[in-house]
Scaffold this motif. Structure first.
Motif, mmCIF file in Angstrom:
data_model
loop_
_atom_site.group_PDB
_atom_site.id
_atom_site.type_symbol
_atom_site.label_atom_id
_atom_site.label_comp_id
_atom_site.label_asym_id
_atom_site.label_seq_id
_atom_site.Cartn_x
_atom_site.Cartn_y
_atom_site.Cartn_z
ATOM 1 N N ARG A 54 0.833 -1.208 0.000
ATOM 2 C CA ARG A 54 0.000 0.000 0.000
ATOM 3 C C ARG A 54 0.869 1.260 0.000
ATOM 4 O O ARG A 54 0.604 2.211 -0.742
ATOM 5 C CB ARG A 54 -0.925 -0.009 1.211
ATOM 6 C CG ARG A 54 -2.025 1.047 1.178
ATOM 7 C CD ARG A 54 -2.961 0.874 2.364
ATOM 8 N NE ARG A 54 -4.139 1.709 2.219
ATOM 9 C CZ ARG A 54 -4.214 2.979 2.619
ATOM 10 N NH1 ARG A 54 -3.155 3.556 3.173
ATOM 11 N NH2 ARG A 54 -5.331 3.676 2.469
ATOM 12 N N ALA A 58 0.908 4.131 -2.855
ATOM 13 C CA ALA A 58 0.392 5.446 -2.494
ATOM 14 C C ALA A 58 1.463 6.517 -2.454
ATOM 15 O O ALA A 58 1.191 7.687 -2.774
ATOM 16 C CB ALA A 58 -0.310 5.368 -1.140
ATOM 17 N N THR A 111 -9.645 3.420 -4.861
ATOM 18 C CA THR A 111 -9.858 4.521 -3.932
ATOM 19 C C THR A 111 -11.303 4.557 -3.454
ATOM 20 O O THR A 111 -11.567 4.863 -2.286
ATOM 21 C CB THR A 111 -9.481 5.861 -4.576
ATOM 22 O OG1 THR A 111 -10.212 6.028 -5.802
ATOM 23 C CG2 THR A 111 -8.000 5.910 -4.889
ATOM 24 N N GLY A 114 -11.611 2.226 -0.660
ATOM 25 C CA GLY A 114 -10.806 2.516 0.508
ATOM 26 C C GLY A 114 -9.487 1.770 0.569
ATOM 27 O O GLY A 114 -8.791 1.841 1.592
ATOM 28 N N PRO A 117 -5.513 5.758 -0.813
ATOM 29 C CA PRO A 117 -5.985 7.134 -0.690
ATOM 30 C C PRO A 117 -6.112 7.776 -2.067
ATOM 31 O O PRO A 117 -5.499 7.324 -3.037
ATOM 32 C CB PRO A 117 -4.880 7.803 0.127
ATOM 33 C CG PRO A 117 -3.642 7.026 -0.212
ATOM 34 C CD PRO A 117 -4.105 5.603 -0.399
ATOM 35 N N GLY A 118 -6.882 8.827 -2.150
ATOM 36 C CA GLY A 118 -7.011 9.541 -3.406
ATOM 37 C C GLY A 118 -8.450 9.839 -3.744
ATOM 38 O O GLY A 118 -9.388 9.386 -3.077
ATOM 39 N N ASN A 119 -8.618 10.596 -4.810
ATOM 40 C CA ASN A 119 -9.927 11.031 -5.273
ATOM 41 C C ASN A 119 -10.327 10.181 -6.474
ATOM 42 O O ASN A 119 -9.723 10.290 -7.551
ATOM 43 C CB ASN A 119 -9.876 12.518 -5.649
ATOM 44 C CG ASN A 119 -11.227 13.070 -6.031
ATOM 45 O OD1 ASN A 119 -11.955 12.482 -6.809
ATOM 46 N ND2 ASN A 119 -11.560 14.238 -5.473
#
Length: 465
Positions: A54, A58, A111, A114, A117-119
């Motif tokens: 992860r 990320a 994302t 979950g 992270p991020g949009n």
């Protein structure tokens, strides 16, 4: 306001024939009804490996590729040096753009769930810009995909004298990019585009004579790589159809079964070796072409075979694929320096056997002892999935060994740059050279780390690419 959705216009040839809108069916579950329980001590792998994967995604890999996107035209710039510190060209290989559309769509999904992270909307918006760019510029009037485009989408000739479409692989990655975008965006038009292009690819495969730059298939041989990418396309199409409730899911399932069966019947030999090339006449077993092993391609295809075997409940296929995972890792592992070699002989060590002077054979001889990013990322996911589905202890041991080597050797140590330094010599030292295409591609590393993260984050194994 959000931009209008792509129309994904058919080619001139397609527009001249009447199409039919496929009937829609209720959404099907992408997972088999019977799911294997987690192996003993699976939680140990979750606690030790999941955070590292992860963090790598990320904080290193995804940020690098955000800096490489073309926010204006769409797509991504991939022609970087090995270290990722210099952009050498702003040209765009269609092969890479299709992969990027798949990846950014999958990251939007990750994302949303979950996992990272991020949009999600930002990921999906850039994926959409990429499919728009490909839809507008990549497909030629005869239905094939151009191989190389300029920054603004002008068709270029990548290989002098071979025209604008020297590789069917480019078309295949466009199919997967559009299909995954369709699944995540729930976009039926993008899925229709993917199916039209897939149909054109299947016609070319049936007719024969299709080009496969940068690794031309030597005459008189069948190629595992071609069948494997066919399988990969069908798995991505099936996933999209199942999530969208599209009746073509059954057609994709049948195609996936047929491609998997071909690999089991033709390329997976007794003892677990996947032959990268099989002589059509079966009489040239002592050549370099017949003897060599491509551990990375074998393992890439094997996680797909494991997925199909598990979904269909085929214990015999699972057992053969497990044996093949063990073989590919054992024969490909460099006992002296660690890591997996690019090519080896079927008995281990440097490729051997009678050889000619073809492009393919020269590539095997010159590059056999390289340690490559994509080989190790495919080995990570294949061994992890094999252990998760079967509980095989050897697969777990291999996963842990490959994981340690990969995360020690490949990551770029400068956090301001990120990603991996992807091409290494036998000792693990970075080498500034070209493998396949002159690119640093946003695909194998991120794809397999995402698939591994998904596998380590759910009580039930996700069996789709």
């Amino acid at each position: 306001p959000p931009p209008p959705r792509p129309t994904f216009r058919p080619t001139k040839a397609e527009a001249s024939s009447k199409g039919s809108n496929p009937s829609r069916v209720n959404q099907q579950s992408p997972f088999p009804s019977t799911r294997p329980p987690a192996p003993a001590n699976w939680s140990d792998l979750v606690s030790t490996c999941r955070p590292k994967i992860r963090t790598a995604l990320a904080e290193s890999i995804v940020p690098f590729w955000w800096r490489a996107i073309d926010g204006q035209q769409g797509g991504v710039f991939t022609c970087w040096n090995n270290a990722g510190t210099r952009l050498l060209s702003r040209d765009k290989f269609t092969w890479s753009q299709g992969r990027f559309a798949w990846l950014w769509s999958r990251l939007a999904d990750a994302t949303t769930g979950g996992l990272l992270p991020g949009n999600a909307d930002r990921f999906l918006a850039q994926a959409e810009k990429t499919v728009r760019f490909l839809e507008a510029h990549a497909r030629l009037d005869d239905g094939r995909c151009a191989f190389l485009l300029s920054e603004d989408g002008q068709v270029k000739e990548a290989v002098p004298g071979q025209g604008p479409a020297p590789s069917i692989y480019a078309d295949c990655f466009v199919v997967m990019g559009f299909a995954e975008f369709a699944r995540v965006r729930r976009d039926a038009a993008a899925l229709d585009f993917a199916w039209r292009l897939f149909g054109h690819i299947e016609q070319r495969l049936a007719a024969g004579g299709f080009p496969t730059h940068p690794a031309p298939v030597p005459p008189g041989h069948r190629s595992h790589a071609v069948t494997m990418i066919h399988l990969n396309m069908t798995l991505v199409l099936r996933a999209a159809c199942e999530f969208l409730g599209d009746a073509r899911a059954e057609r994709a399932r049948e195609r996936a079964h047929a491609a998997a069966k071909e690999i089991f019947d033709v390329f997976l030999l007794p003892g677990g070796r996947i032959a990268e090339l099989v002589p059509v006449d079966g009489a040239r077993d002592d050549t370099l072409l017949a003897r060599h092993v491509n551990p990375g391609h074998a393992l890439e295809g094997l996680w797909m075979l494991l997925s199909v075997a598990a979904r269909e409940g085929r214990a015999g296929w699972l057992a053969r694929a497990t044996e093949a995972v063990r073989y590919a890792l054992a024969v490909g592992w460099d006992a002296t320096h660690g890591g997996l070699l690019h090519f080896v002989d079927r008995e281990g060590g440097a490729p051997a056997g009678r050889a000619g002077d073809s492009v393919y054979e020269n590539g095997v001889r010159i590059g056999w002892d390289k340690k490559l990013w994509w080989v190790h990322s495919e080995a990570l996911f294949a061994s992890l999935l094999c252990h998760r589905l079967t509980g095989d202890a050897a697969a777990r041991t291999w996963f842990e060994r490959v994981f340690e080597y990969t995360f020690r050797v490949f990551p770029q140590q400068d956090p301001a740059v990120g990603e991996w330094i992807q091409i290494r010599d036998r000792h693990g030292v970075p080498v500034e050279s070209v493998v396949a295409l002159p690119v640093k591609d946003p695909y194998h590393i991120a794809r397999n780390l995402i698939l591994g993260l998904e596998l380590l984050s759910t009580p039930h194994p996700p069996l789709l690419p």
